[in-house]
Design a protein around this motif. Structure first.
Motif, PDB file in Angstrom:
ATOM      1  N   THR A 142     -73.990  44.733 -40.770  1.00  0.00           N
ATOM      2  CA  THR A 142     -74.648  43.899 -42.104  1.00  0.00           C
ATOM      3  C   THR A 142     -73.697  44.004 -43.360  1.00  0.00           C
ATOM      4  N   VAL A 143     -73.678  42.991 -44.089  1.00  0.00           N
ATOM      5  CA  VAL A 143     -73.137  43.135 -45.319  1.00  0.00           C
ATOM      6  C   VAL A 143     -74.084  43.552 -46.338  1.00  0.00           C
ATOM      7  N   VAL A 144     -73.873  44.599 -47.005  1.00  0.00           N
ATOM      8  CA  VAL A 144     -74.790  45.172 -47.992  1.00  0.00           C
ATOM      9  C   VAL A 144     -74.171  45.174 -49.451  1.00  0.00           C
ATOM     10  N   GLY A 145     -72.874  44.984 -49.423  1.00  0.00           N
ATOM     11  CA  GLY A 145     -72.364  44.753 -50.881  1.00  0.00           C
ATOM     12  C   GLY A 145     -71.103  43.724 -50.561  1.00  0.00           C
ATOM     13  N   ALA A 146     -70.347  43.607 -51.969  1.00  0.00           N
ATOM     14  CA  ALA A 146     -69.090  42.999 -52.233  1.00  0.00           C
ATOM     15  C   ALA A 146     -68.765  43.255 -53.466  1.00  0.00           C
ATOM     16  N   VAL A 147     -67.487  43.927 -53.564  1.00  0.00           N
ATOM     17  CA  VAL A 147     -66.902  44.405 -54.785  1.00  0.00           C
ATOM     18  C   VAL A 147     -65.702  43.380 -54.922  1.00  0.00           C
ATOM     19  N   ALA A 148     -65.495  42.969 -56.129  1.00  0.00           N
ATOM     20  CA  ALA A 148     -64.262  42.334 -56.477  1.00  0.00           C
ATOM     21  C   ALA A 148     -63.279  43.185 -56.858  1.00  0.00           C
ATOM     22  N   VAL A 149     -61.969  43.094 -56.309  1.00  0.00           N
ATOM     23  CA  VAL A 149     -60.713  44.107 -57.088  1.00  0.00           C
ATOM     24  C   VAL A 149     -59.847  42.988 -57.392  1.00  0.00           C
ATOM     25  N   ARG A 150     -59.274  43.453 -58.571  1.00  0.00           N
ATOM     26  CA  ARG A 150     -58.304  42.535 -59.113  1.00  0.00           C
ATOM     27  C   ARG A 150     -56.978  42.599 -58.341  1.00  0.00           C
ATOM     28  N   GLY A 151     -56.369  41.635 -57.919  1.00  0.00           N
ATOM     29  CA  GLY A 151     -55.074  41.451 -57.233  1.00  0.00           C
ATOM     30  C   GLY A 151     -53.956  41.488 -58.127  1.00  0.00           C
ATOM     31  N   ARG A 152     -52.688  41.590 -57.670  1.00  0.00           N
ATOM     32  CA  ARG A 152     -51.566  41.877 -58.399  1.00  0.00           C
ATOM     33  C   ARG A 152     -50.768  40.537 -58.709  1.00  0.00           C
ATOM     34  N   CYS A 153     -51.468  39.490 -58.202  1.00  0.00           N
ATOM     35  CA  CYS A 153     -50.897  38.160 -58.581  1.00  0.00           C
ATOM     36  C   CYS A 153     -52.199  37.576 -59.482  1.00  0.00           C
ATOM     37  N   GLY A 154     -52.912  38.248 -59.931  1.00  0.00           N
ATOM     38  CA  GLY A 154     -53.900  37.573 -60.917  1.00  0.00           C
ATOM     39  C   GLY A 154     -55.051  37.149 -60.220  1.00  0.00           C
ATOM     40  N   THR A 155     -55.570  37.388 -59.123  1.00  0.00           N
ATOM     41  CA  THR A 155     -56.372  36.737 -58.400  1.00  0.00           C
ATOM     42  C   THR A 155     -57.295  37.865 -57.953  1.00  0.00           C
ATOM     43  N   SER A 156     -58.501  37.873 -57.472  1.00  0.00           N
ATOM     44  CA  SER A 156     -59.333  39.060 -56.782  1.00  0.00           C
ATOM     45  C   SER A 156     -59.446  38.990 -55.458  1.00  0.00           C
ATOM     46  N   SER A 157     -59.236  40.224 -54.817  1.00  0.00           N
ATOM     47  CA  SER A 157     -59.554  40.348 -53.606  1.00  0.00           C
ATOM     48  C   SER A 157     -60.887  41.120 -53.561  1.00  0.00           C
ATOM     49  N   TRP A 158     -61.419  41.064 -52.188  1.00  0.00           N
ATOM     50  CA  TRP A 158     -62.704  41.487 -51.980  1.00  0.00           C
ATOM     51  C   TRP A 158     -62.886  42.794 -51.160  1.00  0.00           C
ATOM     52  N   LYS A 159     -63.665  43.853 -51.427  1.00  0.00           N
ATOM     53  CA  LYS A 159     -64.048  45.083 -50.475  1.00  0.00           C
ATOM     54  C   LYS A 159     -65.474  44.758 -50.053  1.00  0.00           C
ATOM     55  N   VAL A 160     -65.565  44.258 -48.873  1.00  0.00           N
ATOM     56  CA  VAL A 160     -66.718  44.056 -48.299  1.00  0.00           C
ATOM     57  C   VAL A 160     -67.594  45.163 -47.359  1.00  0.00           C
ATOM     58  N   GLU A 161     -68.581  45.630 -48.142  1.00  0.00           N
ATOM     59  CA  GLU A 161     -69.403  46.938 -47.700  1.00  0.00           C
ATOM     60  C   GLU A 161     -70.371  46.419 -46.540  1.00  0.00           C
ATOM     61  N   LEU A 162     -70.202  47.356 -45.615  1.00  0.00           N
ATOM     62  CA  LEU A 162     -71.093  47.142 -44.327  1.00  0.00           C
ATOM     63  C   LEU A 162     -72.170  48.193 -44.362  1.00  0.00           C
ATOM     64  N   ASP A 163     -73.210  47.917 -43.602  1.00  0.00           N
ATOM     65  CA  ASP A 163     -74.319  49.129 -43.540  1.00  0.00           C
ATOM     66  C   ASP A 163     -74.181  50.288 -42.738  1.00  0.00           C
ATOM     67  N   ASP A 164     -72.892  50.326 -41.970  1.00  0.00           N
ATOM     68  CA  ASP A 164     -72.583  51.504 -41.439  1.00  0.00           C
ATOM     69  C   ASP A 164     -71.633  52.356 -42.194  1.00  0.00           C
ATOM     70  N   GLY A 165     -71.485  51.982 -43.551  1.00  0.00           N
ATOM     71  CA  GLY A 165     -70.523  52.799 -44.352  1.00  0.00           C
ATOM     72  C   GLY A 165     -69.173  52.304 -44.349  1.00  0.00           C
ATOM     73  N   SER A 166     -68.611  51.402 -43.378  1.00  0.00           N
ATOM     74  CA  SER A 166     -67.487  51.048 -43.705  1.00  0.00           C
ATOM     75  C   SER A 166     -67.186  49.821 -44.397  1.00  0.00           C
ATOM     76  N   THR A 167     -65.951  49.565 -44.676  1.00  0.00           N
ATOM     77  CA  THR A 167     -65.559  48.532 -45.389  1.00  0.00           C
ATOM     78  C   THR A 167     -64.507  47.507 -44.869  1.00  0.00           C
ATOM     79  N   ILE A 168     -64.475  46.448 -45.291  1.00  0.00           N
ATOM     80  CA  ILE A 168     -63.465  45.384 -44.843  1.00  0.00           C
ATOM     81  C   ILE A 168     -62.713  44.737 -46.034  1.00  0.00           C
ATOM     82  N   GLY A 169     -61.485  45.096 -46.200  1.00  0.00           N
ATOM     83  CA  GLY A 169     -60.792  44.468 -47.238  1.00  0.00           C
ATOM     84  C   GLY A 169     -60.523  42.755 -47.094  1.00  0.00           C
ATOM     85  N   ALA A 170     -60.835  41.872 -48.060  1.00  0.00           N
ATOM     86  CA  ALA A 170     -60.291  40.470 -47.743  1.00  0.00           C
ATOM     87  C   ALA A 170     -59.807  39.746 -48.934  1.00  0.00           C
TER      88      ALA A 170
END
Length: 415
Positions: A142-170
């Motif tokens: 289950t997705v419990v959070g989503a954090v925007a991270v500024r990328g090197r080409c000026g756009t944001s990437s995302w750190k998707v936080e899951l309920d098991d404590g893991s993350t997926i970068g997208a």
């Protein structure tokens, strides 16, 4: 901890990231992803689908089974596959509900709109899932959070936080979850045998039980009919007049003659009022006919309806100045989109992402924040009243497939 290595990413991506995270694995997600992969099949290895059940369309199947729904309300040309005619070409065309009843389970479609039976639609979706190997993309979480991270080409990437404590970068997120809040009238107090229709188990209904169903839409009619078939004495009470329509939203809302004036309305609050005005409860003509032929009593135009559990008398339902004691009350009053029921979206909204009382304000590409897209009923302020049904899913899929992923890969962050 990251799920990315198990997702088989291309060597050109950092090992802990994917291009796209899709949240939810229901009909909306399947429609978007199937169309996307039809246009660019190589993208499959760069997609993760996060679904708490770990399977495709689990909530959809459970809901239809619980309420014994045999036939969808959408026409046969609305389905997740990219080819509009894929379902119709697979299943027979039965011209009327009368001739379809006995043959529907064999043919898989009902009536002039070729509405799919639930079983045929699921078989069709399952075949699509297997053909496109989408089970391999599922992440059971289950997705419990989503954090925007500024990328090197000026756009944001995302750190998707899951309920098991893991993350997926997208690089981008597509929110396709069925994020809704149940609608409960002010005079209805849930508890005990007073239930929302989403909690009803028809298997628990006994012969001779007195059941009041509040509502005038498809769910109310479906529940009333099935309960009556199990031997219950059922009364359907609706506040407004009887409304019959074979589609939940007029098909014109998938066409430019309706959508152009809607999009020309710049005020999101006014767009919401239009959507709510169009989405009034109705039931299909075949269900209305079945109800009129059944033993179900119907009270229409009752005005405000009240209901409450009573420890001494049992459930009590009231309308037109009269209170009646029954064994069960079911509030078939639907639900409304509301991003605030999902903690990840609520946090983004609290941080300034635009919304109108829980409805996200998206741009024309369905983007809410940089690299964060929303489809389904939550996209109604952009797609119109049909956003939450299969026709709206196809419209969203067209937009996202034509837009394509962002061209810059150097901005992906590794977590």
């Amino acid at each position: 901890m990251s799920h990315a290595r198990s997702l088989g990413n291309d060597a050109g991506l950092p090992p802990t990231d994917v291009d796209t995270v899709i949240v939810g694995a229901g009909p909306q997600a399947l429609t978007v992803l199937a169309r996307w992969l039809f246009e660019r099949p190589s993208d499959l290895r760069r997609v993760a689908v996060v679904e708490s059940a770990g399977e495709w369309m689990t909530a959809w199947r459970a809901g239809f089974a619980r309420q014994c729904i045999d036939v969808l309300r959408s026409p046969g040309v609305h389905h997740p596959a990219p080819d509009d005619m894929a379902f119709v070409n697979t299943h027979g065309n039965w011209p009327t509900f009368e001739t379809a009843c006995a043959a529907a389970l064999r043919s898989g479609s009902v009536g002039p709109l070729q509405r799919p039976t639930t079983a045929a639609f699921w078989r069709f979706c399952l075949q699509l899932i297997e053909q496109t190997e989408l089970n391999d993309r599922l992440v059971p979480a289950t997705v419990v959070g989503a954090v925007a991270v500024r990328g090197r080409c000026g756009t944001s990437s995302w750190k998707v936080e899951l309920d098991d404590g893991s993350t997926i970068g997208a690089r981008q997120v597509v929110w396709a979850g069925n994020t809704r809040r149940r609608r409960v009238p002010a005079g209805v107090q849930l508890g005990g045998a007073v239930q929302h229709s989403g909690d009803v188990d028809l298997g628990a209904v006994g012969v001779g039980e007195r059941i009041a169903v509040i509502g005038g839409g498809q769910s109310a009619g479906q529940l009333a009919l099935r309960a009556a078939q199990r031997g219950a004495a059922v009364t359907v009470v609706s506040r407004g007049p009887r409304r019959v329509a074979d589609l939940d939203v007029d098909a014109g809302w998938l066409m430019e003659d309706h959508l152009a004036p809607f999009r020309a309305t710049m005020d999101p609050a006014e767009r919401r009022r239009v959507v709510e005005r169009v989405q009034c409860g109705s039931m299909t003509s075949d269900l209305d006919l079945e109800l009129r032929r059944s033993r179900v009593a119907r009270v229409v135009g009752a005005g405000e309806v009240t209901a409450r559990p009573d420890p001494d008398r049992g459930p009590v339902v009231g309308f037109a100045g009269v209170e009646c004691e029954v064994d069960r009350v079911w509030a078939a009053t639907g639900s409304v989109p509301d991003l605030r029921v999902a903690p990840a979206l609520a946090e983004l909204a609290a941080s300034g992402a635009p919304h109108i009382d829980g409805w996200p304000v998206l741009d024309d590409t369905l983007q809410w924040l940089d690299g964060f897209y929303v489809v389904g009923a939550l996209a109604a302020l952009t797609l119109g009243p049909a956003a939450g049904n299969l026709g709206g899913a196809r419209a969203a899929a067209d937009i996202l497939a034509n837009r394509g992923p962002e061209p810059c890969r150097t901005g992906i962050s590794t977590y």
